[in-house]
Design a protein around this motif. Structure first.
Motif, PDB file in Angstrom:
ATOM      1  N   ARG A 296      80.614  28.841  68.002  1.00 39.37           N
ATOM      2  CA  ARG A 296      81.116  29.962  67.206  1.00 39.37           C
ATOM      3  C   ARG A 296      82.501  29.646  66.653  1.00 39.37           C
ATOM      4  N   GLY A 297      83.318  29.003  67.474  1.00 36.59           N
ATOM      5  CA  GLY A 297      84.677  28.685  67.049  1.00 36.59           C
ATOM      6  C   GLY A 297      84.751  27.647  65.954  1.00 36.59           C
ATOM      7  N   ARG A 298      83.662  26.891  65.733  1.00 38.55           N
ATOM      8  CA  ARG A 298      83.657  25.876  64.682  1.00 38.55           C
ATOM      9  C   ARG A 298      83.070  26.399  63.369  1.00 38.55           C
ATOM     10  N   LEU A 299      82.574  27.634  63.371  1.00 39.80           N
ATOM     11  CA  LEU A 299      81.964  28.181  62.163  1.00 39.80           C
ATOM     12  C   LEU A 299      83.019  28.679  61.185  1.00 39.80           C
TER      13      LEU A 299
ATOM     14  N   LEU B  61      83.635  18.643  70.143  1.00 43.08           N
ATOM     15  CA  LEU B  61      82.899  18.769  68.893  1.00 43.08           C
ATOM     16  C   LEU B  61      83.843  18.381  67.760  1.00 43.08           C
ATOM     17  N   PRO B  62      83.315  17.933  66.627  1.00 42.85           N
ATOM     18  CA  PRO B  62      84.179  17.643  65.481  1.00 42.85           C
ATOM     19  C   PRO B  62      84.935  18.896  65.045  1.00 42.85           C
ATOM     20  N   ALA B  63      86.078  18.672  64.460  1.00 43.10           N
ATOM     21  CA  ALA B  63      86.877  19.801  63.988  1.00 43.10           C
ATOM     22  C   ALA B  63      86.145  20.529  62.874  1.00 43.10           C
ATOM     23  N   GLY B  64      86.192  21.844  62.919  1.00 43.47           N
ATOM     24  CA  GLY B  64      85.585  22.662  61.875  1.00 43.47           C
ATOM     25  C   GLY B  64      86.581  22.910  60.754  1.00 43.47           C
ATOM     26  N   PRO B  65      86.276  23.895  59.931  1.00 40.99           N
ATOM     27  CA  PRO B  65      85.102  24.763  60.062  1.00 40.99           C
ATOM     28  C   PRO B  65      83.878  24.177  59.363  1.00 40.99           C
TER      29      PRO B  65
ATOM     30  N   LEU C 178      76.895  20.809  60.466  1.00 39.99           N
ATOM     31  CA  LEU C 178      76.982  20.062  61.720  1.00 39.99           C
ATOM     32  C   LEU C 178      75.667  20.214  62.466  1.00 39.99           C
ATOM     33  N   ASP C 179      75.124  19.092  62.927  1.00 40.34           N
ATOM     34  CA  ASP C 179      73.926  19.118  63.767  1.00 40.34           C
ATOM     35  C   ASP C 179      74.317  18.606  65.142  1.00 40.34           C
TER      36      ASP C 179
ATOM     37  N   TRP D 241      72.604  33.461  63.809  1.00 38.00           N
ATOM     38  CA  TRP D 241      73.795  34.338  63.772  1.00 38.00           C
ATOM     39  C   TRP D 241      74.679  33.952  62.604  1.00 38.00           C
ATOM     40  N   ARG D 242      75.161  34.965  61.911  1.00 39.68           N
ATOM     41  CA  ARG D 242      76.103  34.721  60.818  1.00 39.68           C
ATOM     42  C   ARG D 242      77.478  35.248  61.213  1.00 39.68           C
ATOM     43  N   ALA D 243      78.473  34.396  61.068  1.00 39.99           N
ATOM     44  CA  ALA D 243      79.839  34.778  61.399  1.00 39.99           C
ATOM     45  C   ALA D 243      80.348  35.834  60.413  1.00 39.99           C
ATOM     46  N   PRO D 244      81.173  36.724  60.885  1.00 38.87           N
ATOM     47  CA  PRO D 244      81.757  37.700  59.962  1.00 38.87           C
ATOM     48  C   PRO D 244      82.480  36.990  58.817  1.00 38.87           C
ATOM     49  N   GLY D 245      82.354  37.556  57.627  1.00 41.44           N
ATOM     50  CA  GLY D 245      82.988  36.955  56.449  1.00 41.44           C
ATOM     51  C   GLY D 245      84.431  37.330  56.333  1.00 41.44           C
TER      52      GLY D 245
END
Length: 212
Positions: free
Chosen positions: A120-123, A93-97, A39-40, A208-212
């Motif tokens: 962050r919530g879309r990652l 924003l468009p729905a993630g993830p 997503l951009d 930033w990388r989201a926790p896996g």
């Protein structure tokens, strides 16, 4: 506006170049070779979207300006897996993830922390957030870097020669309100472990990388 700074702005008007696009390569270097969805946010005329499409199965570009979105669609054509939407990143924003979210020169137009929380919530788990932002200089070191950027900016503009202002630079702009220490504090609170780097040409990046 002081004389020297006014002279720089007059030069930039005659030799315009996109300072944000200059850092697209830096952002792309932090994107894995292959990802699922990207997503951009604030995609403008779609240069970064098209670059991300070389690595992602699906890329969505979002911008609040319908005219710019039309330009992005026209420049991209019918490229599989690429779509553009008109939307306000501050509200929708468009729905993630998404495996990758890029946000270039947008956050200073929006509520900083709430927008970061929304991104962050879309990652997806393990996904990467890439932000290129602008900030307000407040410290001696900031002004030193700003001073170093002036001759470099002139050199790049001179090398590129006189040309029309790129469409990517015609969107309304706003001055940055937050300083780097303020950005570091708020970003660190929302994105624990985020990496902040200051760059030449009045820019900084957050990775930033989201926790896996």
């Amino acid at each position: 506006m002081p004389g020297p700074l006014a002279a720089v702005h007059r030069f930039n008007d005659a030799h315009p170049w996109d300072h944000n696009a200059h850092y697209h390569r830096l952002l792309l270097d932090r994107v894995p070779a292959r990802v699922g969805r990207a997503l951009d946010v604030g995609c403008g005329t779609g240069e970064l979207v098209r670059a991300l499409a070389d690595r992602a199965g699906e890329v969505v570009g979002v911008d609040a300006d319908p005219r710019v979105v039309d330009l992005a669609r026209a420049a991209t054509g019918e490229r599989p897996g690429v779509s553009f939407l008109v939307g306000d990143a501050g509200r929708e924003l468009p729905a993630g993830p998404f495996d990758v979210i890029a946000c270039v020169a947008v956050l200073h137009h929006l509520p900083f922390a709430p927008t970061l929380e929304r991104l962050r919530g879309r990652l997806a788990p393990g996904g990467t957030l890439l932000v290129l932002g602008v900030h307000r200089s407040s410290r001696f070191t900031d002004h030193l870097v700003d001073a170093a950027a002036v001759p470099a900016n002139l050199a790049v503009g001179w090398a590129r020669g006189r040309r029309a202002r790129p469409e990517s630079m015609t969107a309304p702009t706003a001055p940055a309100a937050m300083t780097l220490p303020e950005i570091a504090r708020e970003a660190g609170r929302v994105l624990p472990g985020v990496r902040l780097r200051r760059h030449l040409f009045w820019r900084h990046s957050l990775v930033w990388r989201a926790p896996g």
